[in-house]
Write an enzyme that holds these catalytic residues in place. Structure first.
Site, PDB file in Angstrom:
ATOM      1  CG  HIS A  30      59.538 -45.785 -20.177  1.00  0.00           C
ATOM      2  ND1 HIS A  30      60.344 -44.990 -20.948  1.00  0.00           N
ATOM      3  CD2 HIS A  30      58.867 -44.941 -19.350  1.00  0.00           C
ATOM      4  CE1 HIS A  30      60.161 -43.715 -20.616  1.00  0.00           C
ATOM      5  NE2 HIS A  30      59.271 -43.676 -19.635  1.00  0.00           N
ATOM      6  CG  ASN A  39      53.003 -43.730 -11.053  1.00  0.00           C
ATOM      7  OD1 ASN A  39      54.093 -43.515 -10.513  1.00  0.00           O
ATOM      8  ND2 ASN A  39      52.825 -43.610 -12.354  1.00  0.00           N
ATOM      9  NE  ARG A  60      63.402 -37.808 -17.411  1.00  0.00           N
ATOM     10  CZ  ARG A  60      62.683 -38.925 -17.306  1.00  0.00           C
ATOM     11  NH1 ARG A  60      63.255 -40.100 -17.462  1.00  0.00           N
ATOM     12  NH2 ARG A  60      61.400 -38.876 -17.043  1.00  0.00           N
ATOM     13  NE  ARG A  88      56.066 -46.378 -13.610  1.00  0.00           N
ATOM     14  CZ  ARG A  88      55.951 -45.636 -14.677  1.00  0.00           C
ATOM     15  NH1 ARG A  88      54.960 -44.806 -14.794  1.00  0.00           N
ATOM     16  NH2 ARG A  88      56.828 -45.743 -15.648  1.00  0.00           N
TER      17      ARG A  88
END
Ligand code: ADP
Length: 394
Positions: A181, A9, A241, A93
């Protein structure tokens, strides 16, 4: 010797990795670790599944190891481990699979070129996700590599759900809601039958509350809508965010403050959310411990945004049978879960105080019309499983 799957990842400043061994019916975690500070003060650590330190290394401050250097180090480490297992493949990922990829894919030069096309859709993540794939293709072209996408699970969303009220040609071009996600939601959907047949077979809303946060509406285990959109900045307010924002604010900032794209990007992705509102931290634990009124305000807004978006997803599903909390905040914070559950009392949710404080998995009373659960997510295992399956199918 057992075969193993490595999972990578790769982010902007770190590469996280894990290694699973194929134990027949299940994949078992053997090693996990990361190299962080790729461009500042690189630090490598690898631990066994029980937390025993296997290896670590620090580079001098100012060393620019970069993604290629990090990957070369990891390859060296994995080679040392090869004595006890054979590496069958590497799963990655990858944040964006665009309109094309609705499931994981074996990567060759052609697929990599296709994935490069999505860099403009996720400029902060996609280039970093692809860097180790490129390096491994050069260094070990025969090692199977599989890309697993954060967007893929939401490709089941209807066109209407994906559409903005923009000119139709833009939708066809790919300006649409993708959702993210997905590996976490897919994992949760895959284990839901262990918790509840009603949640697995019915209308369930999953709340992935980590540093990044989103929610997904599942119908019989398939994604039908989610809070993130064209990018992972939409929807809930997150650690740094903004979440959902009137696009008019962006126009105002450009017009009246002369902010350029990079400055607005920094504002929306890195300087807002819990951090921006509180002025203290993006970390929920720190805010929950803080006596500052702005820490409380940030938590209030975080919960209010969940309350609003939850209502929207219930409407999209036409009702709800279960809620599932997951990721850092969702799995660990009884306080935030309690607030979200109590805000959702209008749905017939009755929180079980002791069960919530004990961490569940069931968080609601037997009288509750809608059940709620806390379920740990495991995106790495999802990637390892996809990678093993893709290699077997080849
Ligand atoms: P990422 O999105 O980086 O994978 P995580 O899923 O690990 O992040 O979630 C990180 C968030 O979870 C942080 O805001 C952290 O404060 C929060 N968190 C972890 N444990 C707790 C806890 N016990 N109580 C409240 N928040 C927690």
């Amino acid at each position: 010797m057992p075969t193993a799957i490595a999972v990578l990842n790769a982010g902007s400043s770190s590469v996280k990795f894990s290694v699973f061994v194929d134990a027949g019916a299940e994949l078992r975690l053997r090693v996990r670790g990361q190299i962080e500070g790729l461009f500042t003060a690189p630090h490598f650590v690898a631990k066994s599944a029980d937390g025993t330190l296997l290896a670590k290394q620090d580079w001098d401050s100012g060393t620019k190891l970069g993604h290629d250097g990090a990957l070369d180090h990891l390859i060296g480490f994995l080679r040392q481990q090869q004595g006890s297992m054979t590496l069958a493949g590497v799963g990655h990922r990858v944040v964006h699979g665009g309109m094309e990829y609705s499931k994981p894919v074996r990567v060759d030069a052609k697929v990599l070129a296709a994935l490069d096309k999505y860099v403009p859709l996720a400029p902060l993540h996609q280039p970093h996700n692809l860097a180790p794939i490129r390096r491994l293709l050069e260094r070990s072209p025969d090692l199977p590599q599989v890309a697993c996408f954060d967007t893929a699970f939401h490709r089941s969303n209807a066109d209407l759900v994906q559409m903005f009220g923009l000119p139709y040609a833009m939708f066809e071009e790919g300006v649409r809601r993708y959702g993210f996600h997905g590996l976490s939601y897919e994992y949760i959907a895959s284990v839901l039958p262990r918790y509840s047949a009603r949640a697995a077979g019915g209308r369930t809303i999953v709340l992935h509350l980590g540093n990044g946060a989103s929610m997904c509406a599942l119908d019989k285990g398939f994604s039908v809508a989610s809070t993130m959109g064209f990018t992972a900045v939409d929807g809930l307010m997150m650690g740094t965010r903004t979440g959902n924002l009137d696009p008019g604010v962006v126009l105002y900032l450009m017009d009246q403050r002369g902010m350029d794209v990079r400055a607005i990007e920094r504002l929306l992705y890195s300087e807002s959310g819990l951090f921006g509102v509180s002025g203290i931290s993006s970390d929920m634990r720190a805010l929950l411990q803080s006596p500052e009124p702005r820490a409380k305000l940030a938590i209030d807004l975080y919960c209010y945004r969940i309350r609003r978006e939850l209502g929207s997803l219930v409407a999209a599903l036409g009702g709800v049978d279960a809620l599932v909390f997951t990721a850092g905040v969702g799995e660990n914070s009884a306080v935030i879960r309690a607030r979200v559950l109590d805000d959702a009392a209008w749905l017939g949710i009755e929180r079980d105080t002791a069960a919530n404080e004990a961490g569940g998995p069931l968080l609601t009373t037997t009288a509750s019309r809608v059940a709620a659960y806390a379920v740990p997510t495991n995106e790495e295992l999802m990637i390892a499983t996809h990678t093993r399956d893709a290699i077997r199918a080849a």
